[in-house]
Design a protein around this motif. Structure first.
Motif, PDB file in Angstrom:
ATOM      1  N   HIS A 155       4.770   8.986  -7.419  1.00  0.00           N
ATOM      2  CA  HIS A 155       3.846   9.834  -6.667  1.00  0.00           C
ATOM      3  C   HIS A 155       2.626  10.206  -7.518  1.00  0.00           C
ATOM      4  CE1 HIS A 155       2.708  12.511  -3.424  1.00  0.00           C
ATOM      5  NE2 HIS A 155       2.531  13.480  -4.307  1.00  0.00           N
ATOM      6  N   THR A 156       2.875  10.639  -8.744  1.00  0.00           N
ATOM      7  CA  THR A 156       1.797  11.039  -9.647  1.00  0.00           C
ATOM      8  C   THR A 156       0.888   9.856  -9.976  1.00  0.00           C
ATOM      9  OG1 THR A 156       3.274  12.690 -10.610  1.00  0.00           O
ATOM     10  CG2 THR A 156       1.300  12.147 -11.861  1.00  0.00           C
ATOM     11  N   TRP A 157       1.495   8.706 -10.222  1.00  0.00           N
ATOM     12  CA  TRP A 157       0.719   7.522 -10.564  1.00  0.00           C
ATOM     13  C   TRP A 157      -0.175   7.106  -9.393  1.00  0.00           C
ATOM     14  CZ3 TRP A 157       0.240   2.378  -9.086  1.00  0.00           C
ATOM     15  CH2 TRP A 157      -0.404   1.541 -10.001  1.00  0.00           C
ATOM     16  N   LEU A 158       0.373   7.139  -8.182  1.00  0.00           N
ATOM     17  CA  LEU A 158      -0.433   6.776  -7.010  1.00  0.00           C
ATOM     18  C   LEU A 158      -1.566   7.774  -6.770  1.00  0.00           C
ATOM     19  CD1 LEU A 158       2.255   5.420  -4.559  1.00  0.00           C
ATOM     20  CD2 LEU A 158       0.262   4.179  -5.416  1.00  0.00           C
ATOM     21  N   GLN A 159      -1.316   9.055  -7.017  1.00  0.00           N
ATOM     22  CA  GLN A 159      -2.395  10.045  -6.900  1.00  0.00           C
ATOM     23  C   GLN A 159      -3.523   9.736  -7.874  1.00  0.00           C
ATOM     24  OE1 GLN A 159      -0.316  13.778  -7.534  1.00  0.00           O
ATOM     25  NE2 GLN A 159      -0.615  14.350  -5.390  1.00  0.00           N
ATOM     26  N   LEU A 160      -3.155   9.356  -9.074  1.00  0.00           N
ATOM     27  CA  LEU A 160      -4.149   9.012 -10.079  1.00  0.00           C
ATOM     28  C   LEU A 160      -4.944   7.769  -9.670  1.00  0.00           C
ATOM     29  CD1 LEU A 160      -5.117   9.953 -12.865  1.00  0.00           C
ATOM     30  CD2 LEU A 160      -3.412   8.429 -13.882  1.00  0.00           C
ATOM     31  N   LEU A 161      -4.249   6.777  -9.138  1.00  0.00           N
ATOM     32  CA  LEU A 161      -4.929   5.564  -8.674  1.00  0.00           C
ATOM     33  C   LEU A 161      -5.828   5.866  -7.470  1.00  0.00           C
ATOM     34  CD1 LEU A 161      -5.265   2.516  -9.118  1.00  0.00           C
ATOM     35  CD2 LEU A 161      -3.307   2.162  -7.592  1.00  0.00           C
ATOM     36  N   MET A 162      -5.373   6.743  -6.582  1.00  0.00           N
ATOM     37  CA  MET A 162      -6.176   7.126  -5.399  1.00  0.00           C
ATOM     38  C   MET A 162      -7.438   7.889  -5.794  1.00  0.00           C
ATOM     39  SD  MET A 162      -5.219   6.221  -2.431  1.00  0.00           S
ATOM     40  CE  MET A 162      -4.260   6.555  -1.013  1.00  0.00           C
ATOM     41  N   SER A 163      -7.428   8.531  -6.940  1.00  0.00           N
ATOM     42  CA  SER A 163      -8.607   9.292  -7.366  1.00  0.00           C
ATOM     43  C   SER A 163      -9.518   8.474  -8.287  1.00  0.00           C
ATOM     44  CB  SER A 163      -8.176  10.585  -8.058  1.00  0.00           C
ATOM     45  OG  SER A 163      -7.484  10.290  -9.252  1.00  0.00           O
ATOM     46  N   PHE A 188      -5.413  -0.644 -15.740  1.00  0.00           N
ATOM     47  CA  PHE A 188      -5.053   0.703 -15.296  1.00  0.00           C
ATOM     48  C   PHE A 188      -3.578   0.976 -15.605  1.00  0.00           C
ATOM     49  CE2 PHE A 188      -3.630   3.834 -12.204  1.00  0.00           C
ATOM     50  CZ  PHE A 188      -4.600   4.811 -12.327  1.00  0.00           C
ATOM     51  N   LEU A 189      -2.724  -0.013 -15.346  1.00  0.00           N
ATOM     52  CA  LEU A 189      -1.292   0.133 -15.643  1.00  0.00           C
ATOM     53  C   LEU A 189      -1.044   0.313 -17.140  1.00  0.00           C
ATOM     54  CD1 LEU A 189       0.679  -2.377 -13.401  1.00  0.00           C
ATOM     55  CD2 LEU A 189       1.247   0.008 -13.808  1.00  0.00           C
ATOM     56  N   GLN A 190      -1.802  -0.376 -17.952  1.00  0.00           N
ATOM     57  CA  GLN A 190      -1.639  -0.237 -19.397  1.00  0.00           C
ATOM     58  C   GLN A 190      -2.093   1.136 -19.878  1.00  0.00           C
ATOM     59  OE1 GLN A 190      -3.827  -3.590 -20.872  1.00  0.00           O
ATOM     60  NE2 GLN A 190      -2.120  -5.015 -20.556  1.00  0.00           N
ATOM     61  N   GLU A 191      -3.180   1.630 -19.300  1.00  0.00           N
ATOM     62  CA  GLU A 191      -3.702   2.939 -19.703  1.00  0.00           C
ATOM     63  C   GLU A 191      -2.884   4.091 -19.122  1.00  0.00           C
ATOM     64  OE1 GLU A 191      -7.765   2.904 -18.449  1.00  0.00           O
ATOM     65  OE2 GLU A 191      -8.385   1.517 -20.029  1.00  0.00           O
ATOM     66  N   HIS A 192      -2.319   3.862 -17.937  1.00  0.00           N
ATOM     67  CA  HIS A 192      -1.529   4.894 -17.239  1.00  0.00           C
ATOM     68  C   HIS A 192      -0.186   4.287 -16.817  1.00  0.00           C
ATOM     69  CE1 HIS A 192      -5.313   7.114 -16.990  1.00  0.00           C
ATOM     70  NE2 HIS A 192      -5.864   6.013 -16.500  1.00  0.00           N
ATOM     71  N   PRO A 193       0.793   4.263 -17.721  1.00  0.00           N
ATOM     72  CA  PRO A 193       2.094   3.678 -17.366  1.00  0.00           C
ATOM     73  C   PRO A 193       2.723   4.387 -16.162  1.00  0.00           C
ATOM     74  CG  PRO A 193       1.967   4.137 -19.712  1.00  0.00           C
ATOM     75  CD  PRO A 193       0.757   4.751 -19.084  1.00  0.00           C
ATOM     76  N   LEU A 194       3.398   3.618 -15.349  1.00  0.00           N
ATOM     77  CA  LEU A 194       4.000   4.143 -14.127  1.00  0.00           C
ATOM     78  C   LEU A 194       5.340   4.788 -14.484  1.00  0.00           C
ATOM     79  CD1 LEU A 194       4.147   2.116 -10.814  1.00  0.00           C
ATOM     80  CD2 LEU A 194       5.534   4.109 -11.310  1.00  0.00           C
ATOM     81  N   ARG A 195       5.333   6.098 -14.659  1.00  0.00           N
ATOM     82  CA  ARG A 195       6.557   6.842 -14.984  1.00  0.00           C
ATOM     83  C   ARG A 195       7.045   7.654 -13.794  1.00  0.00           C
ATOM     84  NH1 ARG A 195       3.688   7.466 -19.970  1.00  0.00           N
ATOM     85  NH2 ARG A 195       4.696   6.184 -21.554  1.00  0.00           N
ATOM     86  N   MET A 254     -10.160   0.007  -6.210  1.00  0.00           N
ATOM     87  CA  MET A 254      -8.904   0.500  -6.802  1.00  0.00           C
ATOM     88  C   MET A 254      -8.184   1.441  -5.837  1.00  0.00           C
ATOM     89  SD  MET A 254      -8.380  -0.874  -9.787  1.00  0.00           S
ATOM     90  CE  MET A 254      -7.497   0.153 -10.945  1.00  0.00           C
ATOM     91  N   ARG A 255      -8.941   2.243  -5.114  1.00  0.00           N
ATOM     92  CA  ARG A 255      -8.313   3.126  -4.115  1.00  0.00           C
ATOM     93  C   ARG A 255      -7.697   2.296  -2.996  1.00  0.00           C
ATOM     94  NH1 ARG A 255     -13.124   6.042  -5.250  1.00  0.00           N
ATOM     95  NH2 ARG A 255     -14.053   5.386  -3.282  1.00  0.00           N
ATOM     96  N   MET A 256      -8.320   1.171  -2.648  1.00  0.00           N
ATOM     97  CA  MET A 256      -7.767   0.284  -1.630  1.00  0.00           C
ATOM     98  C   MET A 256      -6.486  -0.406  -2.127  1.00  0.00           C
ATOM     99  SD  MET A 256      -9.529   0.426   1.226  1.00  0.00           S
ATOM    100  CE  MET A 256      -9.045   2.112   0.964  1.00  0.00           C
ATOM    101  N   VAL A 257      -6.427  -0.692  -3.415  1.00  0.00           N
ATOM    102  CA  VAL A 257      -5.195  -1.227  -4.002  1.00  0.00           C
ATOM    103  C   VAL A 257      -4.082  -0.187  -3.868  1.00  0.00           C
ATOM    104  CG1 VAL A 257      -4.088  -1.923  -6.173  1.00  0.00           C
ATOM    105  CG2 VAL A 257      -6.343  -2.829  -5.578  1.00  0.00           C
ATOM    106  N   ALA A 258      -4.398   1.081  -4.086  1.00  0.00           N
ATOM    107  CA  ALA A 258      -3.404   2.152  -3.928  1.00  0.00           C
ATOM    108  C   ALA A 258      -2.877   2.197  -2.496  1.00  0.00           C
ATOM    109  CB  ALA A 258      -4.008   3.495  -4.324  1.00  0.00           C
ATOM    110  N   VAL A 259      -3.772   2.058  -1.521  1.00  0.00           N
ATOM    111  CA  VAL A 259      -3.350   2.047  -0.113  1.00  0.00           C
ATOM    112  C   VAL A 259      -2.443   0.852   0.146  1.00  0.00           C
ATOM    113  CG1 VAL A 259      -4.172   1.807   2.266  1.00  0.00           C
ATOM    114  CG2 VAL A 259      -5.359   3.342   0.693  1.00  0.00           C
ATOM    115  N   ARG A 260      -2.812  -0.286  -0.411  1.00  0.00           N
ATOM    116  CA  ARG A 260      -1.999  -1.493  -0.244  1.00  0.00           C
ATOM    117  C   ARG A 260      -0.610  -1.296  -0.859  1.00  0.00           C
ATOM    118  NH1 ARG A 260      -4.066  -7.391  -2.225  1.00  0.00           N
ATOM    119  NH2 ARG A 260      -2.286  -8.586  -1.478  1.00  0.00           N
TER     120      ARG A 260
END
Length: 189
Positions: free
Chosen positions: A106-114, A96-103, A120-126
Protein backbone atom coordinates in the motif's frame (compact mmCIF):
# COMPACT_ATOMS: atom_id res chain seq x y z
CA UNK A 1 16.16 -39.36 51.21
CA UNK A 2 14.41 -36.30 52.75
CA UNK A 3 16.63 -33.98 50.70
CA UNK A 4 15.69 -35.70 47.42
CA UNK A 5 11.96 -35.60 48.29
CA UNK A 6 12.06 -31.84 48.95
CA UNK A 7 13.96 -31.32 45.67
CA UNK A 8 11.35 -33.45 43.91
CA UNK A 9 8.44 -31.36 45.24
CA UNK A 10 10.27 -28.09 44.44
CA UNK A 11 10.77 -29.33 40.88
CA UNK A 12 7.10 -30.32 40.65
CA UNK A 13 5.92 -26.92 41.91
CA UNK A 14 8.23 -25.15 39.42
CA UNK A 15 6.77 -27.19 36.56
CA UNK A 16 3.22 -26.48 37.74
CA UNK A 17 3.98 -22.74 37.96
CA UNK A 18 5.36 -22.76 34.41
CA UNK A 19 2.37 -24.71 33.15
CA UNK A 20 -0.01 -22.40 34.95
CA UNK A 21 1.41 -19.40 33.11
CA UNK A 22 1.23 -21.28 29.81
CA UNK A 23 -1.66 -20.75 27.39
CA UNK A 24 -2.05 -24.52 27.45
CA UNK A 25 -2.57 -24.70 31.22
CA UNK A 26 -5.53 -27.03 30.87
CA UNK A 27 -3.97 -29.19 28.19
CA UNK A 28 -0.45 -30.01 29.40
CA UNK A 29 0.40 -32.39 32.18
CA UNK A 30 3.52 -34.22 33.26
CA UNK A 31 3.46 -37.97 32.77
CA UNK A 32 4.98 -40.49 35.16
CA UNK A 33 8.11 -40.70 33.01
CA UNK A 34 8.68 -36.94 33.12
CA UNK A 35 7.33 -36.09 29.65
CA UNK A 36 5.02 -33.18 29.00
CA UNK A 37 1.92 -34.59 27.33
CA UNK A 38 -0.84 -32.77 25.49
CA UNK A 39 -4.30 -33.85 26.56
CA UNK A 40 -6.69 -34.34 23.64
CA UNK A 41 -9.76 -33.61 25.72
CA UNK A 42 -9.19 -29.88 26.24
CA UNK A 43 -9.05 -26.97 23.85
CA UNK A 44 -6.28 -24.39 24.29
CA UNK A 45 -7.32 -21.00 25.58
CA UNK A 46 -5.56 -18.40 23.43
CA UNK A 47 -5.30 -14.82 24.62
CA UNK A 48 -6.16 -11.92 22.34
CA UNK A 49 -3.05 -11.76 20.17
CA UNK A 50 -1.98 -8.63 18.30
CA UNK A 51 1.00 -8.32 15.99
CA UNK A 52 2.08 -4.74 15.46
CA UNK A 53 -1.32 -3.66 16.81
CA UNK A 54 -3.14 -5.88 14.30
CA UNK A 55 -5.16 -9.06 14.63
CA UNK A 56 -3.34 -12.08 13.10
CA UNK A 57 -5.86 -12.28 10.24
CA UNK A 58 -5.39 -8.58 9.45
CA UNK A 59 -1.61 -9.00 9.52
CA UNK A 60 -1.88 -11.96 7.14
CA UNK A 61 -4.13 -9.92 4.83
CA UNK A 62 -1.61 -7.06 4.89
CA UNK A 63 1.20 -9.47 4.02
CA UNK A 64 -0.83 -10.97 1.19
CA UNK A 65 -1.60 -7.50 -0.14
CA UNK A 66 2.14 -6.78 -0.31
CA UNK A 67 2.72 -10.17 -1.92
CA UNK A 68 0.03 -9.49 -4.56
CA UNK A 69 1.62 -6.10 -5.23
CA UNK A 70 4.98 -7.80 -5.79
CA UNK A 71 3.41 -10.31 -8.17
CA UNK A 72 1.60 -7.53 -10.05
CA UNK A 73 4.84 -5.51 -10.39
CA UNK A 74 6.56 -8.59 -11.77
CA UNK A 75 3.75 -9.20 -14.28
CA UNK A 76 3.69 -5.56 -15.40
CA UNK A 77 7.47 -5.50 -15.80
CA UNK A 78 7.34 -8.72 -17.82
CA UNK A 79 4.67 -7.16 -20.07
CA UNK A 80 6.83 -4.04 -20.48
CA UNK A 81 9.76 -6.15 -21.67
CA UNK A 82 7.76 -7.40 -24.61
CA UNK A 83 9.00 -10.00 -27.09
CA UNK A 84 10.91 -7.60 -29.36
CA UNK A 85 11.65 -4.48 -27.33
CA UNK A 86 11.00 -3.06 -23.91
CA UNK A 87 8.86 -0.02 -23.28
CA UNK A 88 10.75 3.20 -22.47
CA UNK A 89 9.20 3.45 -18.98
CA UNK A 90 10.58 0.01 -18.00
CA UNK A 91 14.00 1.34 -16.91
CA UNK A 92 12.38 4.07 -14.83
CA UNK A 93 10.16 1.57 -13.00
CA UNK A 94 13.17 -0.65 -12.29
CA UNK A 95 15.13 2.37 -11.03
CA UNK A 96 12.14 3.37 -8.85
CA UNK A 97 12.10 -0.17 -7.40
CA UNK A 98 15.80 0.04 -6.63
CA UNK A 99 15.44 3.42 -4.93
CA UNK A 100 12.22 2.45 -3.11
CA UNK A 101 12.18 -1.29 -2.32
CA UNK A 102 8.71 -2.79 -2.10
CA UNK A 103 8.35 -3.64 1.60
CA UNK A 104 4.70 -2.68 2.07
CA UNK A 105 2.38 -2.81 -0.93
CA UNK A 106 0.00 0.00 0.00
CA UNK A 107 2.75 2.45 0.98
CA UNK A 108 4.82 1.65 -2.09
CA UNK A 109 1.85 2.19 -4.42
CA UNK A 110 1.06 5.52 -2.74
CA UNK A 111 4.62 6.60 -3.37
CA UNK A 112 4.43 5.52 -7.01
CA UNK A 113 1.05 7.30 -7.42
CA UNK A 114 2.62 10.53 -6.17
CA UNK A 115 5.48 10.37 -8.70
CA UNK A 116 6.10 13.49 -10.79
CA UNK A 117 5.77 11.69 -14.12
CA UNK A 118 2.31 10.92 -15.42
CA UNK A 119 3.58 7.69 -17.04
CA UNK A 120 4.74 6.39 -13.65
CA UNK A 121 1.34 7.12 -12.12
CA UNK A 122 -0.24 5.17 -14.99
CA UNK A 123 2.08 2.25 -14.21
CA UNK A 124 0.74 2.38 -10.62
CA UNK A 125 -2.83 2.19 -11.94
CA UNK A 126 -1.85 -0.75 -14.13
CA UNK A 127 -0.27 -2.51 -11.15
CA UNK A 128 -3.46 -1.94 -9.13
CA UNK A 129 -5.58 -3.52 -11.88
CA UNK A 130 -3.26 -6.49 -12.37
CA UNK A 131 -3.14 -7.06 -8.61
CA UNK A 132 -6.94 -7.07 -8.41
CA UNK A 133 -7.35 -9.52 -11.29
CA UNK A 134 -4.60 -11.79 -9.97
CA UNK A 135 -6.11 -11.92 -6.47
CA UNK A 136 -9.66 -12.50 -7.74
CA UNK A 137 -9.09 -14.84 -10.68
CA UNK A 138 -5.65 -16.42 -10.65
CA UNK A 139 -4.69 -16.97 -7.03
CA UNK A 140 -5.80 -20.34 -5.65
CA UNK A 141 -6.90 -19.50 -2.11
CA UNK A 142 -7.84 -23.09 -1.27
CA UNK A 143 -4.43 -24.51 -2.11
CA UNK A 144 -2.78 -21.86 0.09
CA UNK A 145 -4.86 -22.93 3.08
CA UNK A 146 -4.00 -26.57 2.43
CA UNK A 147 -0.29 -25.81 1.95
CA UNK A 148 -0.08 -23.77 5.17
CA UNK A 149 -1.89 -26.42 7.22
CA UNK A 150 0.29 -29.17 5.77
CA UNK A 151 3.46 -27.16 6.44
CA UNK A 152 2.39 -26.49 10.03
CA UNK A 153 1.60 -30.17 10.54
CA UNK A 154 4.96 -31.27 9.11
CA UNK A 155 6.81 -28.73 11.26
CA UNK A 156 4.94 -29.76 14.39
CA UNK A 157 5.69 -33.44 13.78
CA UNK A 158 9.37 -32.69 13.16
CA UNK A 159 9.68 -30.69 16.39
CA UNK A 160 7.78 -33.31 18.39
CA UNK A 161 10.06 -36.03 17.01
CA UNK A 162 13.12 -33.95 17.93
CA UNK A 163 11.75 -33.41 21.44
CA UNK A 164 11.11 -37.11 21.91
CA UNK A 165 14.58 -37.99 20.64
CA UNK A 166 16.07 -35.47 23.06
CA UNK A 167 13.94 -36.84 25.89
CA UNK A 168 14.94 -40.44 25.14
CA UNK A 169 18.59 -39.43 24.99
CA UNK A 170 18.36 -37.66 28.36
CA UNK A 171 16.22 -40.18 30.26
CA UNK A 172 16.96 -43.84 30.75
CA UNK A 173 13.68 -45.75 30.72
CA UNK A 174 15.34 -48.87 32.11
CA UNK A 175 15.48 -47.24 35.55
CA UNK A 176 12.44 -46.69 37.69
CA UNK A 177 12.19 -42.93 38.26
CA UNK A 178 10.18 -43.25 41.46
CA UNK A 179 12.72 -45.56 43.13
CA UNK A 180 15.69 -43.45 42.10
CA UNK A 181 14.07 -40.24 43.31
CA UNK A 182 13.62 -37.06 41.35
CA UNK A 183 15.52 -36.24 38.22
CA UNK A 184 16.60 -32.75 37.32
CA UNK A 185 14.27 -31.02 34.87
CA UNK A 186 16.40 -29.96 31.91
CA UNK A 187 15.36 -27.42 29.29
CA UNK A 188 14.99 -28.90 25.82
CA UNK A 189 15.79 -25.74 23.85
Amino acid sequence: RLQSLSTYYETQSTIKAKLHSSIFFNTLYKSRRGLLVLSKSSEPDFPDVKIGGMQPEDKAADSLQTFFTMVAVRIVLDHMMGSRHKQPIYDEVVLFLQEHPLRHGHTWLQLLMSHDQHAMRMVAVRILEVRKVFAEQEFDWGSVEEAVKESLKDGRLMFQRDLLEFTFDETSFDEDIEEEGPTEVKPFF
